[in-house]
Design a protein around this motif. Structure first.
Motif, PDB file in Angstrom:
ATOM      1  N   UNK A   1      12.173  -3.700 -15.864  1.00  0.00           N
ATOM      2  CA  UNK A   1      12.215  -4.117 -14.458  1.00  0.00           C
ATOM      3  C   UNK A   1      13.104  -3.190 -13.648  1.00  0.00           C
ATOM      4  N   UNK A   2      14.271  -2.841 -14.190  1.00  0.00           N
ATOM      5  CA  UNK A   2      15.194  -1.938 -13.503  1.00  0.00           C
ATOM      6  C   UNK A   2      14.520  -0.603 -13.195  1.00  0.00           C
ATOM      7  N   UNK A   3      13.815  -0.035 -14.157  1.00  0.00           N
ATOM      8  CA  UNK A   3      13.148   1.245 -13.944  1.00  0.00           C
ATOM      9  C   UNK A   3      12.071   1.145 -12.867  1.00  0.00           C
ATOM     10  N   UNK A   4      11.377   0.021 -12.832  1.00  0.00           N
ATOM     11  CA  UNK A   4      10.359  -0.175 -11.790  1.00  0.00           C
ATOM     12  C   UNK A   4      11.000  -0.288 -10.411  1.00  0.00           C
ATOM     13  N   UNK A   5      12.130  -0.969 -10.333  1.00  0.00           N
ATOM     14  CA  UNK A   5      12.834  -1.079  -9.055  1.00  0.00           C
ATOM     15  C   UNK A   5      13.391   0.284  -8.613  1.00  0.00           C
ATOM     16  N   UNK A   6      13.874   1.072  -9.564  1.00  0.00           N
ATOM     17  CA  UNK A   6      14.355   2.419  -9.236  1.00  0.00           C
ATOM     18  C   UNK A   6      13.208   3.259  -8.693  1.00  0.00           C
ATOM     19  N   UNK A   7      12.037   3.162  -9.335  1.00  0.00           N
ATOM     20  CA  UNK A   7      10.873   3.893  -8.855  1.00  0.00           C
ATOM     21  C   UNK A   7      10.504   3.447  -7.445  1.00  0.00           C
ATOM     22  N   UNK A   8      10.586   2.140  -7.196  1.00  0.00           N
ATOM     23  CA  UNK A   8      10.280   1.602  -5.859  1.00  0.00           C
ATOM     24  C   UNK A   8      11.238   2.135  -4.809  1.00  0.00           C
ATOM     25  N   UNK A   9      12.540   2.000  -5.031  1.00  0.00           N
ATOM     26  CA  UNK A   9      13.514   2.394  -4.006  1.00  0.00           C
ATOM     27  C   UNK A   9      13.516   3.905  -3.823  1.00  0.00           C
ATOM     28  N   UNK A  10      13.227   4.645  -4.873  1.00  0.00           N
ATOM     29  CA  UNK A  10      13.149   6.104  -4.739  1.00  0.00           C
ATOM     30  C   UNK A  10      12.009   6.493  -3.800  1.00  0.00           C
ATOM     31  N   UNK A  11      10.843   5.884  -4.002  1.00  0.00           N
ATOM     32  CA  UNK A  11       9.690   6.230  -3.178  1.00  0.00           C
ATOM     33  C   UNK A  11       9.865   5.754  -1.734  1.00  0.00           C
ATOM     34  N   UNK A  12      10.483   4.597  -1.549  1.00  0.00           N
ATOM     35  CA  UNK A  12      10.762   4.128  -0.182  1.00  0.00           C
ATOM     36  C   UNK A  12      11.749   5.068   0.498  1.00  0.00           C
ATOM     37  N   UNK A  13      12.790   5.483  -0.222  1.00  0.00           N
ATOM     38  CA  UNK A  13      13.783   6.388   0.370  1.00  0.00           C
ATOM     39  C   UNK A  13      13.142   7.729   0.735  1.00  0.00           C
TER      40      UNK A  13
END
Length: 397
Positions: free
Chosen positions: A375-387
């Motif tokens: 889950x953490x890795x998926x959230x990191x991928x999400x916030x990276x792409x949003x940023x």
């Protein structure tokens, strides 16, 4: 060119250095150096310029070198330090430009390799391992940005230019590279048997067509993003990407406040001579200020720099990767249309940020993350792409 001609050129820059030349190599020696230096030549080498460049280049300790319109920085990947090399790989030469800042990524130059040998006191094994480092070479910064290499801000400008280029590689090609400073002393780095960064980097570089800088991004946003890219996956990496958005909270809030004030003072009823009107204006601003917490500010950032003015279908198409994460990986939305609910998206991002950062007796600080790493890795991928979307769109408004 014979050795006497080589010596004549060398003496212009350092009379204490002696040189010799063979068909494919120049050697330099000095009593102040531990070992002789060797430079490999090919048939197209301009030997005089080649020698002059070595003596003209200025050294950035343990990071790179530069001269007018040329910068070279060492690179690393998050996985390993040494194994980046293009030796044995057919990476095509990228296009050169006179009117753009452009770059290439390839093995460390002979010049930088030997400058490090002269200036640092590493052991022989460590020095030889530097042959397997890749570097980014950047051209035309001085001419395009109208800055001298003697300007006190030049090194910072050079680093920011490199970070802009590395952001494009990360955003467009998922190639995460960072500038890497050598350690003060020799350190032993692990070998990664199951990972071949040489092959992966070479494969990616083959597909890169536009090796020039197209735009300069906001330096603060790039620095937050760059710092996050350098980190190992953890809850701290999530919060580091989140800081790209957080960086412009107050700026966006102030913009919204100004727009509200303009609406009021330009209305037909408002009079700057009426005290009650002024009080009403102050009350609106104060109430607005009380209600705008970080969750609301995050929504404002998403409205302005994530959604912006794009039509719905364009918005969905440009964010297919983010939609995929939210639907298929995190199960936070069930259909793409929900991406338009920016309050919901802000809540998803903000709540996980709180999970990563809150620390009290009920939620004590831990040195290791106790959540679900998938889950953490998926959230990191999400916030990276949003940023990334925020950085890209920030310059367009």
């Amino acid at each position: 060119m014979d050795s006497s001609s080589i010596q004549e050129i060398i003496s212009k820059y350092n009379p204490n250095v002696t040189g010799a030349i063979t068909d494919d190599e120049i050697s330099l020696s000095s009593k102040s150096w531990k070992k002789d230096l060797y430079f490999y030549l090919d048939e197209d080498t301009d030997i005089e310029k080649f020698i002059e460049d070595f003596f003209i280049l200025k050294y950035i300790p343990r990071l790179g070198c530069y001269m007018d319109n040329y910068i070279e920085f060492m690179l690393s990947t998050p996985y390993t330090f040494f194994q980046l090399s293009f030796e044995g790989y057919n990476v095509p030469e990228l296009e050169c430009f006179d009117d753009k800042i452009y770059y290439e990524i390839s093995g460390i130059s002979d010049h930088l390799f030997n400058i490090i040998r002269v200036n640092e006191k590493y052991n022989d094994d460590f020095i030889e391992s530097l042959r397997y480092i890749a570097t980014i070479k950047i051209y035309n910064v001085n001419d395009i940005k109208k800055i001298s290499i003697d300007d006190v801000s030049f090194i910072e400008v050079a680093k920011n230019t490199a970070k802009n280029l590395l952001f494009d590689l990360s955003y467009k090609h998922s190639l995460v590279l960072t500038l890497e400073e050598l350690p003060n002393d020799f350190e032993v780095f692990e070998d990664f048997e199951d990972y071949d960064p040489v092959f992966e980097l070479a494969e990616t570089m083959v597909n890169i067509k536009d090796n020039y800088i197209k735009k300069s991004y906001d330096s603060d946003l790039i620095n937050y993003y760059y710092r996050a890219n350098k980190m190992d996956d953890s809850e701290f990496k999530y919060t580091a990407y989140y800081q790209v958005l957080e960086c412009i909270f107050d700026e966006v809030y102030l913009h919204e406040t100004v727009q509200d004030i303009k609406q009021i003072i330009n209305s037909s009823w408002f009079s700057s001579y009426d005290d009650e009107n002024i009080v009403s204006l102050i009350n609106v601003v104060e109430q607005y200020n009380k209600n705008k917490n970080d969750r609301e500010k995050l929504k404002l950032v998403l409205e302005k720099y994530f959604k912006g003015d794009s039509h719905d279908e364009a918005f969905f198409l440009s964010n297919q990767d983010i939609i995929d994460i939210l639907i298929n990986k995190l199960k936070k939305i069930s259909r793409k249309e929900e991406l338009k609910d920016l309050q919901k998206i802000a809540t998803i991002i903000y709540d996980y940020r709180c999970n990563c950062t809150h620390s009290n007796r009920e939620y004590p600080f831990r040195t290791t993350f106790t959540g679900d790493y998938n889950e953490l890795n998926n959230y990191i991928e999400l916030i990276k792409k949003v940023s990334e979307r925020i950085i890209i769109n920030y310059n367009n408004y």
